[in-house]
Write an enzyme that holds these catalytic residues in place. Structure first.
Site, PDB file in Angstrom:
ATOM      1  CG  ASP A 144       2.000  -2.819   5.597  1.00  0.00           C
ATOM      2  OD1 ASP A 144       2.608  -1.740   5.640  1.00  0.00           O
ATOM      3  OD2 ASP A 144       0.823  -2.962   5.975  1.00  0.00           O
ATOM      4  CD  GLU A 204      -2.963  -1.157   4.789  1.00  0.00           C
ATOM      5  OE1 GLU A 204      -2.568  -2.167   5.385  1.00  0.00           O
ATOM      6  OE2 GLU A 204      -2.881   0.003   5.259  1.00  0.00           O
ATOM      7  CD  GLU A 205      -2.390   3.013   7.137  1.00  0.00           C
ATOM      8  OE1 GLU A 205      -3.087   2.543   8.052  1.00  0.00           O
ATOM      9  OE2 GLU A 205      -1.151   2.881   7.097  1.00  0.00           O
ATOM     10  CG  ASP A 243       1.996   1.806   8.087  1.00  0.00           C
ATOM     11  OD1 ASP A 243       1.777   1.142   7.051  1.00  0.00           O
ATOM     12  OD2 ASP A 243       1.139   2.002   8.967  1.00  0.00           O
ATOM     13  CG  HIS A 298      -0.651   4.801  12.082  1.00  0.00           C
ATOM     14  ND1 HIS A 298      -1.901   4.245  12.214  1.00  0.00           N
ATOM     15  CD2 HIS A 298      -0.117   4.258  10.947  1.00  0.00           C
ATOM     16  CE1 HIS A 298      -2.119   3.406  11.209  1.00  0.00           C
ATOM     17  NE2 HIS A 298      -1.047   3.399  10.437  1.00  0.00           N
ATOM     18  CG  HIS A 315      -0.502   0.310   2.510  1.00  0.00           C
ATOM     19  ND1 HIS A 315      -0.432   1.609   2.978  1.00  0.00           N
ATOM     20  CD2 HIS A 315      -0.077  -0.475   3.530  1.00  0.00           C
ATOM     21  CE1 HIS A 315       0.008   1.602   4.226  1.00  0.00           C
ATOM     22  NE2 HIS A 315       0.241   0.348   4.583  1.00  0.00           N
TER      23      HIS A 315
END
Length: 282
Positions: free
Chosen positions: A187, A158-159, A124, A253, A112
């Site tokens: 990922d 994707e998130e 990420d 994140h 992603h």
């Protein structure tokens, strides 16, 4: 990777001109079809710097639906187009086909490309996106002529719940689904504080080239389910799935998930692992 779908047990355990030209160093075309090439940090890290620069120009993130995400798609597409891939933007996804190979036995490789609003999303999942891009460029620079057709994908949203990969598969007929022989996902591939690689394995042989290469690099592996990233979308359709990640980190994140958060040696090992997996399966 969406926060809600990651088991807590895993918490411990990629100059524009040069990028478009491609810099993966490989053997001659004939030799490279027999043995996979080896890339270095200088082949992989520029893609991550590229994504970081895009985030910096766009409010610090590359989240789905933002200019940062759209520019990320365009930047990756430019590299692929310059290296001979047939590319198309399909909704939020970028798909790239390498000419040749049996399309009834297609090997797909994906990651992603979107991040989260809280930060630039370089581990990420800029790291996985760069691994897939470095692998695709290695295929092109090697003039690889695989038996299986090769298709690379960079998923959007994707998130938000694997939206892009699910939408891609929803567009396919049952026959087209059957033509996907296997899917490899990567990922969060740039940080490995725990020392082990987490490998998706359903005991169907798809993961074997990953295990084999990591064993030569003296890396331990831990088996994990496909859940948590786009591999699950393929697994839900009965497609053999493998892939890997290197675990979460303190900047997950967050705004500090920048290119400085990546360990170049880990990112490079991840790229070479995927290259060896593609050569082994294609």
């Amino acid at each position: 990777m969406p926060r809600m779908s990651i088991p807590r047990v895993l918490l411990t355990v990629a100059a524009a001109g040069a990028l478009v030209a491609g810099t993966v160093a490989v053997a001659s075309a004939g030799e490279a079809n027999k043995e996979p090439p080896t890339v270095t940090a200088s082949d992989v890290m520029p893609y991550l710097h590229m994504l970081q620069q895009i985030a910096d120009r766009n409010g610090g993130n590359r989240a789905d639906g933002t200019p940062g995400y759209r520019q990320s798609v365009e930047a990756v597409k430019q590299v692929l187009d310059a290296n001979g891939f047939h590319t198309r933007v399909q909704g939020v996804n970028l798909i790239a086909d390498w000419p040749g190979g049996d399309e009834k036995r297609t090997l797909m490789v994906g990651a992603h490309l979107d991040g989260v609003p809280e930060g630039p999303g370089i581990n990420d999942n800029g790291s996985g996106s760069a691994v897939v891009l470095a692998t695709a460029v290695a295929v092109a620079r090697s003039h690889l002529k695989p038996k299986r057709h090769l298709r690379f994908a960079w998923w959007g949203a994707e998130e938000k719940g694997l939206v892009g990969s699910k939408a891609y598969l929803d567009r396919l007929s049952p026959v087209q689904i059957k033509h996907i022989a296997a899917y490899l996902n990567v990922d969060m591939a740039g940080i490995n504080d725990a020392g082990s690689y987490m490998v998706i394995d359903f005991e169907d042989g798809t993961a074997q080239p990953i295990y084999d290469y990591l064993k030569t690099q003296n890396r331990n592996t831990i088996d994990i389910p496909a859940g948590g990233s786009d591999g699950q979308s393929f697994r839900d359709r009965g497609i053999p799935v493998s892939g890997f990640n290197t675990g979460l980190d303190d900047c997950y994140h967050r705004a500090c998930d920048r290119v400085e958060n990546i360990k170049p040696d880990v990112e490079t090992l991840s790229a070479n692992t995927m290259i060896h997996a593609v050569w082994g399966l294609a």
